[in-house]
Design a protein around this motif. Structure first.
Motif, PDB file in Angstrom:
ATOM      1  N   GLY A  31       0.771  -1.240   0.000  1.00  0.00           N
ATOM      2  CA  GLY A  31       0.000   0.000   0.000  1.00  0.00           C
ATOM      3  C   GLY A  31       0.798   1.284   0.000  1.00  0.00           C
ATOM      4  N   VAL A  32       1.922   1.277  -0.693  1.00  0.00           N
ATOM      5  CA  VAL A  32       2.722   2.503  -0.837  1.00  0.00           C
ATOM      6  C   VAL A  32       3.020   2.720  -2.317  1.00  0.00           C
ATOM      7  CG1 VAL A  32       3.777   2.301   1.456  1.00  0.00           C
ATOM      8  CG2 VAL A  32       4.955   1.323  -0.531  1.00  0.00           C
ATOM      9  N   SER A  33       3.672   3.817  -2.639  1.00  0.00           N
ATOM     10  CA  SER A  33       4.036   4.091  -4.030  1.00  0.00           C
ATOM     11  C   SER A  33       5.328   3.369  -4.407  1.00  0.00           C
ATOM     12  CB  SER A  33       4.225   5.596  -4.242  1.00  0.00           C
ATOM     13  OG  SER A  33       5.391   6.039  -3.564  1.00  0.00           O
ATOM     14  N   ARG A  34       5.526   3.215  -5.687  1.00  0.00           N
ATOM     15  CA  ARG A  34       6.771   2.625  -6.185  1.00  0.00           C
ATOM     16  C   ARG A  34       7.962   3.492  -5.761  1.00  0.00           C
ATOM     17  NH1 ARG A  34       9.527   3.548 -11.139  1.00  0.00           N
ATOM     18  NH2 ARG A  34      11.096   1.933 -11.464  1.00  0.00           N
ATOM     19  N   GLN A  35       7.767   4.807  -5.748  1.00  0.00           N
ATOM     20  CA  GLN A  35       8.840   5.722  -5.354  1.00  0.00           C
ATOM     21  C   GLN A  35       9.285   5.460  -3.911  1.00  0.00           C
ATOM     22  OE1 GLN A  35       6.088   6.660  -7.085  1.00  0.00           O
ATOM     23  NE2 GLN A  35       7.144   7.044  -9.020  1.00  0.00           N
ATOM     24  N   THR A  36       8.338   5.087  -3.049  1.00  0.00           N
ATOM     25  CA  THR A  36       8.690   4.756  -1.663  1.00  0.00           C
ATOM     26  C   THR A  36       9.578   3.526  -1.619  1.00  0.00           C
ATOM     27  OG1 THR A  36       6.668   5.764  -0.804  1.00  0.00           O
ATOM     28  CG2 THR A  36       7.768   4.129   0.606  1.00  0.00           C
ATOM     29  N   ILE A  37       9.237   2.516  -2.408  1.00  0.00           N
ATOM     30  CA  ILE A  37      10.059   1.300  -2.458  1.00  0.00           C
ATOM     31  C   ILE A  37      11.449   1.623  -2.994  1.00  0.00           C
ATOM     32  CG2 ILE A  37      10.316  -1.003  -3.481  1.00  0.00           C
ATOM     33  CD1 ILE A  37       8.116  -0.745  -1.295  1.00  0.00           C
ATOM     34  N   ILE A  38      11.516   2.440  -4.023  1.00  0.00           N
ATOM     35  CA  ILE A  38      12.808   2.846  -4.588  1.00  0.00           C
ATOM     36  C   ILE A  38      13.662   3.514  -3.506  1.00  0.00           C
ATOM     37  CG2 ILE A  38      13.938   4.458  -6.179  1.00  0.00           C
ATOM     38  CD1 ILE A  38      11.529   3.940  -8.101  1.00  0.00           C
ATOM     39  N   ALA A  39      13.068   4.438  -2.749  1.00  0.00           N
ATOM     40  CA  ALA A  39      13.807   5.173  -1.716  1.00  0.00           C
ATOM     41  C   ALA A  39      14.272   4.250  -0.591  1.00  0.00           C
ATOM     42  CB  ALA A  39      12.939   6.299  -1.156  1.00  0.00           C
ATOM     43  N   ILE A  40      13.414   3.310  -0.183  1.00  0.00           N
ATOM     44  CA  ILE A  40      13.805   2.374   0.881  1.00  0.00           C
ATOM     45  C   ILE A  40      14.897   1.444   0.382  1.00  0.00           C
ATOM     46  CG2 ILE A  40      13.033   0.444   2.326  1.00  0.00           C
ATOM     47  CD1 ILE A  40      10.241   1.817   2.332  1.00  0.00           C
ATOM     48  N   GLU A  41      14.699   0.887  -0.803  1.00  0.00           N
ATOM     49  CA  GLU A  41      15.646  -0.072  -1.363  1.00  0.00           C
ATOM     50  C   GLU A  41      17.029   0.550  -1.562  1.00  0.00           C
ATOM     51  OE1 GLU A  41      15.465  -2.227  -5.511  1.00  0.00           O
ATOM     52  OE2 GLU A  41      13.858  -2.970  -4.211  1.00  0.00           O
ATOM     53  N   SER A  42      17.061   1.823  -1.945  1.00  0.00           N
ATOM     54  CA  SER A  42      18.340   2.501  -2.172  1.00  0.00           C
ATOM     55  C   SER A  42      18.902   3.128  -0.894  1.00  0.00           C
ATOM     56  CB  SER A  42      18.188   3.563  -3.259  1.00  0.00           C
ATOM     57  OG  SER A  42      17.290   4.572  -2.832  1.00  0.00           O
ATOM     58  N   GLU A  43      18.212   2.875   0.233  1.00  0.00           N
ATOM     59  CA  GLU A  43      18.640   3.331   1.556  1.00  0.00           C
ATOM     60  C   GLU A  43      18.689   4.854   1.682  1.00  0.00           C
ATOM     61  OE1 GLU A  43      22.183   1.062   2.471  1.00  0.00           O
ATOM     62  OE2 GLU A  43      21.030  -0.804   2.537  1.00  0.00           O
ATOM     63  N   LYS A  44      17.821   5.526   0.928  1.00  0.00           N
ATOM     64  CA  LYS A  44      17.681   6.970   1.040  1.00  0.00           C
ATOM     65  C   LYS A  44      16.580   7.325   2.040  1.00  0.00           C
ATOM     66  CE  LYS A  44      19.034   8.075  -3.743  1.00  0.00           C
ATOM     67  NZ  LYS A  44      20.320   7.764  -3.743  1.00  0.00           N
ATOM     68  N   TYR A  45      15.762   6.335   2.402  1.00  0.00           N
ATOM     69  CA  TYR A  45      14.637   6.537   3.317  1.00  0.00           C
ATOM     70  C   TYR A  45      14.500   5.297   4.192  1.00  0.00           C
ATOM     71  CZ  TYR A  45       9.717   6.744   4.758  1.00  0.00           C
ATOM     72  OH  TYR A  45       8.558   6.734   5.478  1.00  0.00           O
ATOM     73  N   ASN A  46      14.329   5.512   5.485  1.00  0.00           N
ATOM     74  CA  ASN A  46      14.121   4.401   6.411  1.00  0.00           C
ATOM     75  C   ASN A  46      12.626   4.229   6.649  1.00  0.00           C
ATOM     76  OD1 ASN A  46      16.876   3.933   6.784  1.00  0.00           O
ATOM     77  ND2 ASN A  46      16.989   5.523   8.339  1.00  0.00           N
ATOM     78  N   PRO A  47      12.127   3.023   6.464  1.00  0.00           N
ATOM     79  CA  PRO A  47      10.688   2.808   6.628  1.00  0.00           C
ATOM     80  C   PRO A  47      10.269   2.879   8.094  1.00  0.00           C
ATOM     81  CG  PRO A  47      11.778   0.710   6.371  1.00  0.00           C
ATOM     82  CD  PRO A  47      12.829   1.773   6.154  1.00  0.00           C
ATOM     83  N   SER A  48       8.992   3.172   8.301  1.00  0.00           N
ATOM     84  CA  SER A  48       8.443   3.091   9.655  1.00  0.00           C
ATOM     85  C   SER A  48       8.503   1.633  10.091  1.00  0.00           C
ATOM     86  CB  SER A  48       6.993   3.572   9.661  1.00  0.00           C
ATOM     87  OG  SER A  48       6.172   2.660   8.931  1.00  0.00           O
ATOM     88  N   LEU A  49       8.354   1.410  11.372  1.00  0.00           N
ATOM     89  CA  LEU A  49       8.362   0.045  11.889  1.00  0.00           C
ATOM     90  C   LEU A  49       7.224  -0.765  11.263  1.00  0.00           C
ATOM     91  CD1 LEU A  49       9.657  -1.989  13.759  1.00  0.00           C
ATOM     92  CD2 LEU A  49       8.260  -1.068  15.618  1.00  0.00           C
ATOM     93  N   GLU A  50       6.042  -0.155  11.154  1.00  0.00           N
ATOM     94  CA  GLU A  50       4.908  -0.849  10.547  1.00  0.00           C
ATOM     95  C   GLU A  50       5.202  -1.235   9.104  1.00  0.00           C
ATOM     96  OE1 GLU A  50       0.125  -0.302   9.727  1.00  0.00           O
ATOM     97  OE2 GLU A  50       1.311   1.454  10.269  1.00  0.00           O
ATOM     98  N   LEU A  51       5.775  -0.329   8.340  1.00  0.00           N
ATOM     99  CA  LEU A  51       6.096  -0.613   6.946  1.00  0.00           C
ATOM    100  C   LEU A  51       7.176  -1.691   6.836  1.00  0.00           C
ATOM    101  CD1 LEU A  51       5.417   0.070   4.062  1.00  0.00           C
ATOM    102  CD2 LEU A  51       7.005   1.991   4.193  1.00  0.00           C
TER     103      LEU A  51
END
Length: 76
Positions: A31-51
């Protein structure tokens, strides 16, 4: 100022072994955008604990099999 610890992830590898799941497929499953996955995967963004738990559940893995919290080797 540098961070003392960084969060790494194994999402790209897990997607590959899950029949080469696309970033969009993973995004839709949690339930997130592809851009969110890109940012998490590239370690530019840390996901919330729930995510982080949602991502782990998609791959049927423990959260520490997907994410690791490691001391950085960068100097301050």
């Amino acid at each position: 100022m540098f961070k003392d610890y960084v969060i790494h992830n194994q999402i790209r590898t897990l997607r590959f072994f899950a029949n080469e799941m696309t970033q969009l497929e993973l995004a839709n499953k949690i339930g997130v955008s592809r851009q969110t996955i890109i940012a998490i995967e590239s370690e530019k963004y840390n996901p919330s604990l729930e995510l982080a738990f949602k991502i782990s559940n998609v791959f049927n893995k423990r959260i520490d099999d997907v994410f690791s919290y490691e001391k950085t080797t960068l100097k301050k």
